[in-house]
Design an enzyme around this catalytic site. Structure first.
Site, PDB file in Angstrom:
ATOM      1  N   ILE A 276       1.403   4.031  -4.689  1.00  0.00           N
ATOM      2  CA  ILE A 276       0.388   3.403  -5.699  1.00  0.00           C
ATOM      3  C   ILE A 276      -0.741   2.506  -5.205  1.00  0.00           C
ATOM      4  O   ILE A 276      -1.779   3.194  -5.735  1.00  0.00           O
ATOM      5  CB  ILE A 276       1.385   3.043  -7.337  1.00  0.00           C
ATOM      6  CG1 ILE A 276       1.664   3.213  -8.391  1.00  0.00           C
ATOM      7  CG2 ILE A 276       0.064   1.978  -7.980  1.00  0.00           C
ATOM      8  CD1 ILE A 276       2.809   3.391  -8.887  1.00  0.00           C
TER       9      ILE A 276
ATOM     10  N   ARG B 237       4.037  -5.297   5.051  1.00  0.00           N
ATOM     11  CA  ARG B 237       5.057  -5.380   6.620  1.00  0.00           C
ATOM     12  C   ARG B 237       4.404  -4.559   7.758  1.00  0.00           C
ATOM     13  O   ARG B 237       4.591  -5.077   8.571  1.00  0.00           O
ATOM     14  CB  ARG B 237       6.482  -5.195   6.449  1.00  0.00           C
ATOM     15  CG  ARG B 237       7.355  -6.129   5.412  1.00  0.00           C
ATOM     16  CD  ARG B 237       8.763  -6.372   5.299  1.00  0.00           C
ATOM     17  NE  ARG B 237       8.911  -5.173   4.508  1.00  0.00           N
ATOM     18  CZ  ARG B 237       9.622  -4.795   3.502  1.00  0.00           C
ATOM     19  NH1 ARG B 237      10.946  -5.109   3.823  1.00  0.00           N
ATOM     20  NH2 ARG B 237      10.033  -3.676   3.175  1.00  0.00           N
TER      21      ARG B 237
ATOM     22  N   GLU C 117       9.991 -10.222 -19.004  1.00  0.00           N
ATOM     23  CA  GLU C 117       9.518  -9.207 -20.304  1.00  0.00           C
ATOM     24  C   GLU C 117      10.540  -9.299 -21.156  1.00  0.00           C
ATOM     25  O   GLU C 117      11.479  -9.205 -21.509  1.00  0.00           O
ATOM     26  CB  GLU C 117       8.942  -7.777 -19.628  1.00  0.00           C
ATOM     27  CG  GLU C 117       7.473  -8.295 -19.131  1.00  0.00           C
ATOM     28  CD  GLU C 117       7.010  -7.009 -18.141  1.00  0.00           C
ATOM     29  OE1 GLU C 117       8.468  -5.753 -18.708  1.00  0.00           O
ATOM     30  OE2 GLU C 117       6.782  -7.491 -17.790  1.00  0.00           O
TER      31      GLU C 117
ATOM     32  N   ILE D   7       0.367  -5.351 -11.185  1.00  0.00           N
ATOM     33  CA  ILE D   7       0.656  -4.047 -12.771  1.00  0.00           C
ATOM     34  C   ILE D   7       2.081  -3.916 -11.384  1.00  0.00           C
ATOM     35  O   ILE D   7       2.482  -2.902 -11.951  1.00  0.00           O
ATOM     36  CB  ILE D   7      -0.550  -3.087 -11.926  1.00  0.00           C
ATOM     37  CG1 ILE D   7      -0.745  -2.973 -10.840  1.00  0.00           C
ATOM     38  CG2 ILE D   7      -1.899  -2.777 -13.269  1.00  0.00           C
ATOM     39  CD1 ILE D   7      -0.207  -1.626 -10.191  1.00  0.00           C
TER      40      ILE D   7
ATOM     41  N   ARG E 268       6.103  -5.963 -10.398  1.00  0.00           N
ATOM     42  CA  ARG E 268       6.732  -6.478 -11.385  1.00  0.00           C
ATOM     43  C   ARG E 268       6.334  -8.618 -11.590  1.00  0.00           C
ATOM     44  O   ARG E 268       5.956  -9.272 -10.879  1.00  0.00           O
ATOM     45  CB  ARG E 268       8.270  -6.967 -10.779  1.00  0.00           C
ATOM     46  CG  ARG E 268       8.380  -5.743 -10.202  1.00  0.00           C
ATOM     47  CD  ARG E 268       9.785  -4.964 -12.447  1.00  0.00           C
ATOM     48  NE  ARG E 268       9.883  -3.461 -12.136  1.00  0.00           N
ATOM     49  CZ  ARG E 268       9.200  -3.027 -12.555  1.00  0.00           C
ATOM     50  NH1 ARG E 268       7.706  -2.887 -12.863  1.00  0.00           N
ATOM     51  NH2 ARG E 268       9.012  -1.540 -12.701  1.00  0.00           N
TER      52      ARG E 268
ATOM     53  N   HIS F 154       3.027  -4.461 -20.464  1.00  0.00           N
ATOM     54  CA  HIS F 154       2.999  -3.787 -19.302  1.00  0.00           C
ATOM     55  C   HIS F 154       3.228  -2.085 -20.024  1.00  0.00           C
ATOM     56  O   HIS F 154       4.176  -1.436 -20.000  1.00  0.00           O
ATOM     57  CB  HIS F 154       5.248  -4.037 -19.306  1.00  0.00           C
ATOM     58  CG  HIS F 154       5.425  -3.037 -17.468  1.00  0.00           C
ATOM     59  ND1 HIS F 154       6.550  -4.001 -17.616  1.00  0.00           N
ATOM     60  CD2 HIS F 154       5.755  -2.825 -16.903  1.00  0.00           C
ATOM     61  CE1 HIS F 154       7.117  -3.017 -16.443  1.00  0.00           C
ATOM     62  NE2 HIS F 154       6.213  -2.063 -15.993  1.00  0.00           N
TER      63      HIS F 154
ATOM     64  N   LEU G 126       0.395  -0.984   0.177  1.00  0.00           N
ATOM     65  CA  LEU G 126      -0.391  -0.174   0.118  1.00  0.00           C
ATOM     66  C   LEU G 126       0.848   1.677  -0.211  1.00  0.00           C
ATOM     67  O   LEU G 126       0.919   2.218   1.040  1.00  0.00           O
ATOM     68  CB  LEU G 126      -0.656   0.112   1.022  1.00  0.00           C
ATOM     69  CG  LEU G 126      -2.541   0.862   1.120  1.00  0.00           C
ATOM     70  CD1 LEU G 126      -3.202   0.289   0.215  1.00  0.00           C
ATOM     71  CD2 LEU G 126      -2.735   1.362   2.526  1.00  0.00           C
TER      72      LEU G 126
HETATM   73  C1  8YV Z   1       8.614   2.071 -16.940  1.00  0.00           C
HETATM   74  C2  8YV Z   1       7.374   0.558 -14.479  1.00  0.00           C
HETATM   75  O1  8YV Z   1       8.913   2.687 -16.186  1.00  0.00           O
HETATM   76  O2  8YV Z   1       7.506   2.924 -13.321  1.00  0.00           O
HETATM   77  C3  8YV Z   1       7.442   1.641 -13.597  1.00  0.00           C
HETATM   78  O3  8YV Z   1       8.660   1.261 -12.387  1.00  0.00           O
HETATM   79  O4  8YV Z   1       7.532  -0.327 -14.595  1.00  0.00           O
HETATM   80  C4  8YV Z   1       6.912   1.548 -15.991  1.00  0.00           C
HETATM   81  O5  8YV Z   1       6.380   2.430 -15.683  1.00  0.00           O
HETATM   82  C5  8YV Z   1       8.000   1.871 -18.378  1.00  0.00           C
HETATM   83  O6  8YV Z   1       7.755   0.309 -18.612  1.00  0.00           O
HETATM   84  C6  8YV Z   1       9.330   2.061 -18.919  1.00  0.00           C
HETATM   85  O7  8YV Z   1       9.949   1.192 -18.850  1.00  0.00           O
END
Ligand code: 8YV
Length: 308
Positions: free
Chosen positions: A141, A161, A247, A216, A218, A265, A138
């Site tokens: 984002i 945590r 990716e 959204i 990693r 992504h 949290l």
């Molecule tokens: C990437 C993102 O920066 O901000 C992040 O952590 O994963 C994305 O906004 C974007 O894919 C450019 O590499």
């Protein structure tokens, strides 16, 4: 626009245009004082050791798990990222992905294009109604997503945590416990070793057969083979994924599955937000090289440093 500005303000070495980037880097390494990291290029200890004059790494993106920021900190190199300017865009994308996944909008779009509507109505779908949403992480984002979801009239709970100050949502110290109580998990944690495969088979099992996973953050946070198993065996209902472990290689088991929604992504991927992120990459470098310090240093490389 970003590259032009970099060119105007600095002596720009375009590593990405070199036919032999390694040899080129060897030649310029002693002179490099700043790095602008455009993608998710790995900046590890070995690379940092090759750049003795390096002062700052300005990263495009809020996540910087591809940069060894702790080692940079030890060497006195500042790392910056682009927080805040992308928060709303990524939160919008997460909510869009959640609804698209539940209501199967991409599948419904395919249904219309393939002319199937003439043969009958699109099947009824799952719903956001009466769901409890479990936020995994949290931070900025995560909070922006949670605030949006309040307007949808759904209950929000979270796992992190430590509990967040000034937040009314119920905190779960245990992810498994939260997954058991939630109908949707939205992953917003940073990547890296600390969160590697946090969403594993057990968590998916706890989420249950009506459960939905939205990621959204990693790809590394989710055990992808375990997720594929859970989707194939209907241990969970479906998933909406903007990020993947390797990716741009998305496992065929996922692309073969019609009930998951897969995005390339694109969370922050609008012209507006990518421009703002690029500007912050430049502004960090400009501020640093005007002796005004970095604008958005990451926690591993605070400024002024503890030793100043
Ligand atoms: C990437 C993102 O920066 O901000 C992040 O952590 O994963 C994305 O906004 C974007 O894919 C450019 O590499």
């Amino acid at each position: 626009m970003i590259i032009e500005q970099l060119d105007e303000k600095f002596t720009l070495h375009r590593l990405w245009e070199q036919s032999d980037p390694e040899a080129y880097l060897d030649a310029i390494a002693p002179r490099i004082r700043g790095l602008a990291n455009g993608g998710h290029h790995v900046i590890n200890a070995a690379l940092l050791d090759r750049l003795p004059a390096l002062e700052i790494i300005s990263c495009f993106g809020v996540g910087y798990d591809h940069v060894d920021a702790a080692y940079a900190g030890e060497k006195g190199v500042i790392v910056t990222n682009t927080p805040d300017v992308l928060t709303d865009e990524v939160a919008d994308a997460a909510v869009g992905l959640l609804i698209a996944t539940l209501r199967q909008f991409p599948q419904a779009d395919r249904f219309v294009r393939e002319g199937k509507w003439r043969q009958g109505a699109f099947p009824l779908t799952a719903s956001l109604r009466e769901r409890t949403i479990g936020m995994v992480g949290l931070g900025r984002i995560g909070l922006a997503i949670a605030h949006r979801l309040e307007a949808f009239g759904v209950r929000v709970i979270y796992h992190s945590r430590t509990p967040k100050h000034g937040v009314g949502y119920t905190h779960y110290p245990s992810l498994i416990d939260m997954a058991s109580d939630a109908d949707v998990l939205i992953v917003t944690t940073p990547g890296g070793a600390g969160t590697q495969h946090l969403i594993d088979a057990q968590v998916l099992e706890a989420l249950g057969p009506q459960g939905v996973l939205i990621n959204i953050a990693r790809g590394s946070v989710v055990d992808e083979p375990a997720l594929i198993d859970a989707l194939q065996n209907r241990t969970i209902l479906t998933a909406g994924l903007d990020v993947f472990e390797d990716e741009p290689n998305v496992p065929q088991a996922l692309t073969d599955m019609d009930h998951a929604v897969l995005l390339p992504h694109v969370g922050s991927g609008s012209v507006h937000t990518r421009n703002a992120m690029g500007q912050l990459v430049i502004d960090n470098l400009t501020s640093w090289f005007s002796n005004k310090g970095p604008l958005t240093p990451v926690v591993e490389t605070p400024y002024p440093s503890k030793n100043d």
